[in-house]
Design a protein around this motif. Sequence first.
Motif, mmCIF file in Angstrom:
data_model
loop_
_atom_site.group_PDB
_atom_site.id
_atom_site.type_symbol
_atom_site.label_atom_id
_atom_site.label_comp_id
_atom_site.label_asym_id
_atom_site.label_seq_id
_atom_site.Cartn_x
_atom_site.Cartn_y
_atom_site.Cartn_z
ATOM 1 N N ARG A 49 0.835 -1.209 0.000
ATOM 2 C CA ARG A 49 0.000 0.000 0.000
ATOM 3 C C ARG A 49 0.868 1.256 0.000
ATOM 4 N N GLU A 67 -3.173 7.846 4.245
ATOM 5 C CA GLU A 67 -3.836 6.655 4.775
ATOM 6 C C GLU A 67 -2.856 5.493 4.889
ATOM 7 N N ALA A 68 -2.030 5.307 3.862
ATOM 8 C CA ALA A 68 -1.038 4.231 3.896
ATOM 9 C C ALA A 68 -0.017 4.469 5.011
ATOM 10 N N SER A 94 -4.011 12.086 -0.017
ATOM 11 C CA SER A 94 -4.815 11.467 1.040
ATOM 12 C C SER A 94 -4.597 9.957 1.071
ATOM 13 N N GLY A 95 -4.393 9.340 -0.094
ATOM 14 C CA GLY A 95 -4.090 7.909 -0.135
ATOM 15 C C GLY A 95 -2.750 7.611 0.515
ATOM 16 N N PHE A 122 -0.552 6.157 7.747
ATOM 17 C CA PHE A 122 -1.261 5.913 9.009
ATOM 18 C C PHE A 122 -1.245 4.431 9.363
ATOM 19 N N HIS A 123 -1.569 3.583 8.380
ATOM 20 C CA HIS A 123 -1.596 2.136 8.650
ATOM 21 C C HIS A 123 -0.197 1.612 8.968
ATOM 22 N N ARG A 152 3.444 13.797 6.645
ATOM 23 C CA ARG A 152 2.203 14.566 6.809
ATOM 24 C C ARG A 152 2.442 16.057 6.588
#
Length: 123
Positions: A33, A50-51, A46-47, A53-54, A96
């Motif tokens: 990801r 998200e990656a 944003s993708g 974050f995970h 970020r």
Amino acid sequence: MTLSSSLAYAQPTAPIRTPRMAEYEVIARITQRLVAADRRGNEDHSGLLEAVFHNEKLWSTLAADVAEPGNGLPEALRARLFYLYRFTADHSRKIRQKTADAGVLIEINKAVLKGLRGEGAAT
């Protein structure tokens, strides 16, 4: 022996997953990801977030596990993994803030995957 009873004793089609295999699969999926999101770059920030974050959640979980007194890993490896969590958290913050990319996080995860495959030490 009937057909149904012989099927009951047949080899399973999927091998039994060990905890190490399960860890590998989770890290590999998150790394994939990250790679995909990094390739899209600014097209899908944003993708990427998200990656990241995970990935950060994964490393937070690993850090909590190696910090447990009953963790069976050697102390030096536990310390290195905890350091990687701290580095990952700091680098994720930079992503970020749009002052870094995910390349180093991908390389860290790939090194850990190699270690889990027995191809070398995770550094």
